[in-house]
Design an enzyme around this catalytic site. Structure first.
Site, PDB file in Angstrom:
ATOM      1  N   ASN A 172      43.638  54.855 127.864  1.00  0.00           N
ATOM      2  CA  ASN A 172      42.419  53.583 127.585  1.00  0.00           C
ATOM      3  C   ASN A 172      40.690  54.291 128.232  1.00  0.00           C
ATOM      4  O   ASN A 172      40.047  53.716 127.855  1.00  0.00           O
ATOM      5  CB  ASN A 172      43.038  52.470 128.537  1.00  0.00           C
ATOM      6  CG  ASN A 172      43.810  51.440 127.980  1.00  0.00           C
ATOM      7  OD1 ASN A 172      44.201  51.895 126.791  1.00  0.00           O
ATOM      8  ND2 ASN A 172      44.679  51.060 128.494  1.00  0.00           N
ATOM      9  N   HIS A 211      35.842  49.408 115.786  1.00  0.00           N
ATOM     10  CA  HIS A 211      36.767  50.358 117.187  1.00  0.00           C
ATOM     11  C   HIS A 211      36.086  51.398 117.379  1.00  0.00           C
ATOM     12  O   HIS A 211      35.537  51.315 119.434  1.00  0.00           O
ATOM     13  CB  HIS A 211      38.032  49.953 116.857  1.00  0.00           C
ATOM     14  CG  HIS A 211      38.308  50.818 118.127  1.00  0.00           C
ATOM     15  ND1 HIS A 211      38.923  50.051 119.378  1.00  0.00           N
ATOM     16  CD2 HIS A 211      39.651  51.689 118.490  1.00  0.00           C
ATOM     17  CE1 HIS A 211      40.135  50.496 119.837  1.00  0.00           C
ATOM     18  NE2 HIS A 211      39.946  51.413 119.852  1.00  0.00           N
ATOM     19  N   LYS A 252      52.291  49.280 120.938  1.00  0.00           N
ATOM     20  CA  LYS A 252      51.654  48.223 121.818  1.00  0.00           C
ATOM     21  C   LYS A 252      51.482  46.843 120.276  1.00  0.00           C
ATOM     22  O   LYS A 252      51.270  48.294 118.925  1.00  0.00           O
ATOM     23  CB  LYS A 252      50.208  49.080 121.827  1.00  0.00           C
ATOM     24  CG  LYS A 252      50.623  48.812 123.734  1.00  0.00           C
ATOM     25  CD  LYS A 252      48.757  49.590 123.761  1.00  0.00           C
ATOM     26  CE  LYS A 252      49.331  49.336 125.915  1.00  0.00           C
ATOM     27  NZ  LYS A 252      47.641  49.748 126.256  1.00  0.00           N
ATOM     28  N   ARG A 311      61.876  36.244 118.215  1.00  0.00           N
ATOM     29  CA  ARG A 311      62.001  36.344 119.573  1.00  0.00           C
ATOM     30  C   ARG A 311      62.693  38.424 119.444  1.00  0.00           C
ATOM     31  O   ARG A 311      62.287  39.088 120.204  1.00  0.00           O
ATOM     32  CB  ARG A 311      63.005  35.717 120.353  1.00  0.00           C
ATOM     33  CG  ARG A 311      62.816  35.062 120.966  1.00  0.00           C
ATOM     34  CD  ARG A 311      63.467  34.069 122.048  1.00  0.00           C
ATOM     35  NE  ARG A 311      63.645  33.164 122.563  1.00  0.00           N
ATOM     36  CZ  ARG A 311      63.554  31.828 122.616  1.00  0.00           C
ATOM     37  NH1 ARG A 311      64.633  32.288 121.200  1.00  0.00           N
ATOM     38  NH2 ARG A 311      63.337  30.358 123.121  1.00  0.00           N
ATOM     39  N   HIS A 324      35.847  47.753 124.620  1.00  0.00           N
ATOM     40  CA  HIS A 324      36.676  46.722 124.613  1.00  0.00           C
ATOM     41  C   HIS A 324      35.177  45.572 124.619  1.00  0.00           C
ATOM     42  O   HIS A 324      35.349  44.434 123.851  1.00  0.00           O
ATOM     43  CB  HIS A 324      37.472  46.575 125.185  1.00  0.00           C
ATOM     44  CG  HIS A 324      38.805  47.037 124.560  1.00  0.00           C
ATOM     45  ND1 HIS A 324      40.676  47.127 125.274  1.00  0.00           N
ATOM     46  CD2 HIS A 324      39.246  47.716 123.815  1.00  0.00           C
ATOM     47  CE1 HIS A 324      40.816  47.330 124.338  1.00  0.00           C
ATOM     48  NE2 HIS A 324      40.065  48.289 123.525  1.00  0.00           N
ATOM     49  N   ARG A 378      50.370  55.609 131.421  1.00  0.00           N
ATOM     50  CA  ARG A 378      49.895  54.942 130.035  1.00  0.00           C
ATOM     51  C   ARG A 378      48.051  54.886 129.447  1.00  0.00           C
ATOM     52  O   ARG A 378      47.539  54.976 129.021  1.00  0.00           O
ATOM     53  CB  ARG A 378      50.318  54.181 129.822  1.00  0.00           C
ATOM     54  CG  ARG A 378      50.366  53.632 128.229  1.00  0.00           C
ATOM     55  CD  ARG A 378      51.634  53.454 127.193  1.00  0.00           C
ATOM     56  NE  ARG A 378      51.121  52.500 125.991  1.00  0.00           N
ATOM     57  CZ  ARG A 378      52.056  52.237 125.269  1.00  0.00           C
ATOM     58  NH1 ARG A 378      52.855  52.085 125.252  1.00  0.00           N
ATOM     59  NH2 ARG A 378      51.268  52.022 123.750  1.00  0.00           N
TER      60      ARG A 378
END
Length: 282
Positions: free
Chosen positions: A169, A189, A73, A51, A176, A165
């Site tokens: 993107n 990418h 991330k 965890r 993507h 945030r």
């Protein structure tokens, strides 16, 4: 289903096996030395083993140094979409050594530069103009610092991507989807994001949401660094894979658009309207 995503899942499983066989505990530390994929996989394994155990990012590619290693991330791709399995897990430190970039050929350097151009588009016209007018390798320290600082400021205000945030993107919803259509092979990418930024800006400018001339300026800069700006995939297929984008909320999806270079905003749109939005004629 075999594919690049299956390889990453196998890598995660191998890391768990290594952790267990060597009796790693919560007081141990993982060091992610490599590019973006290495950082994402090592970060995800660290986030989920027991965890959560600590890890440090030591990015060695431009893309990882200015983007993927910052912000916490972590994740892996699946056959259904990019980074659909992941976690927010902040590294204890990010150690960036620009000298590692000297080992990269221009193709990989330009791949990372796509993300730097993104930062200029969403938050910094001066950065965009320096990339336009100077050789980025001549001011690489300033470029890395500026990109990291932009992301730092955004993430500190919105760590879990509930609002601003999402601006990071820009180009990624489309990018993507394109990566998925290529099964995460043959198209990098950075190349996919370059196409994503181009297609979404072309559409938003046609819709009069973006200052006239922005699309031409953006694509000229991308082409300067041998980054693609168009794609042969059907728009309907691109839209299909965008339906599981992480910025989706119920029947809508949040697109990231730019008003002009250096100014970005979130634009909610119904998913069933996305294809029409992208098909807008010049």
């Amino acid at each position: 289903k075999a594919g690049e995503s299956s390889k990453r899942l196998n890598t995660i499983n191998n890391m768990y096996s290594f952790f267990c066989e060597n009796s790693l505990t919560r007081t141990d530390l993982v060091i992610a030395l490599g590019g973006g994929v290495t950082g994402d996989i090592a970060g995800f394994a660290s986030a989920t083993y027991l965890r959560g155990i600590d890890y440090i990012q030591v990015p060695t590619s431009l893309l990882a140094q200015i983007d993927s290693s910052i912000g916490g991330k972590t994740g892996i791709d699946t056959d259904y979409g990019k980074n659909l399995v992941g976690s927010f897990h902040q590294p204890r430190a990010v150690i960036i050594d620009p000298s590692t970039l000297s080992t990269l050929n221009d193709c990989y350097f330009y791949d990372g530069l796509a993300e730097a151009i993104k930062y200029g588009c969403i938050k910094s016209q001066p950065l965009f103009e320096r990339i336009e007018n100077e050789n980025p390798k001549d001011f690489i320290l300033e470029l890395i610092y500026e990109c990291v600082n932009i992301k730092k400021q955004i993430v500190e205000k919105d760590e879990l991507e509930a609002s601003d945030r999402m601006l990071l993107n820009f180009g990624h919803t489309i990018g993507h989807s394109i990566e998925r259509l290529y099964n995460y092979k043959s198209l990098s990418h950075g190349q996919a994001i370059a196409i994503g930024m181009s297609l979404i800006t072309k559409a938003s400018e046609a819709q009069k949401l973006t200052r006239p001339g922005t699309y031409k300026r953006l694509t000229s800069l991308l082409k300067k660094y041998n980054l693609p700006t168009t794609e042969s995939c059907k728009l309907s297929d691109i839209v299909k894979y965008s339906q599981v984008d992480k910025k989706s909320i119920d029947s809508s999806i949040n697109l990231i658009l730019i008003k002009e270079i250096g100014k970005s905003f979130i634009y909610p749109i119904k998913k069933n309207k996305l294809l029409g939005f992208l098909e807008t004629k010049e």
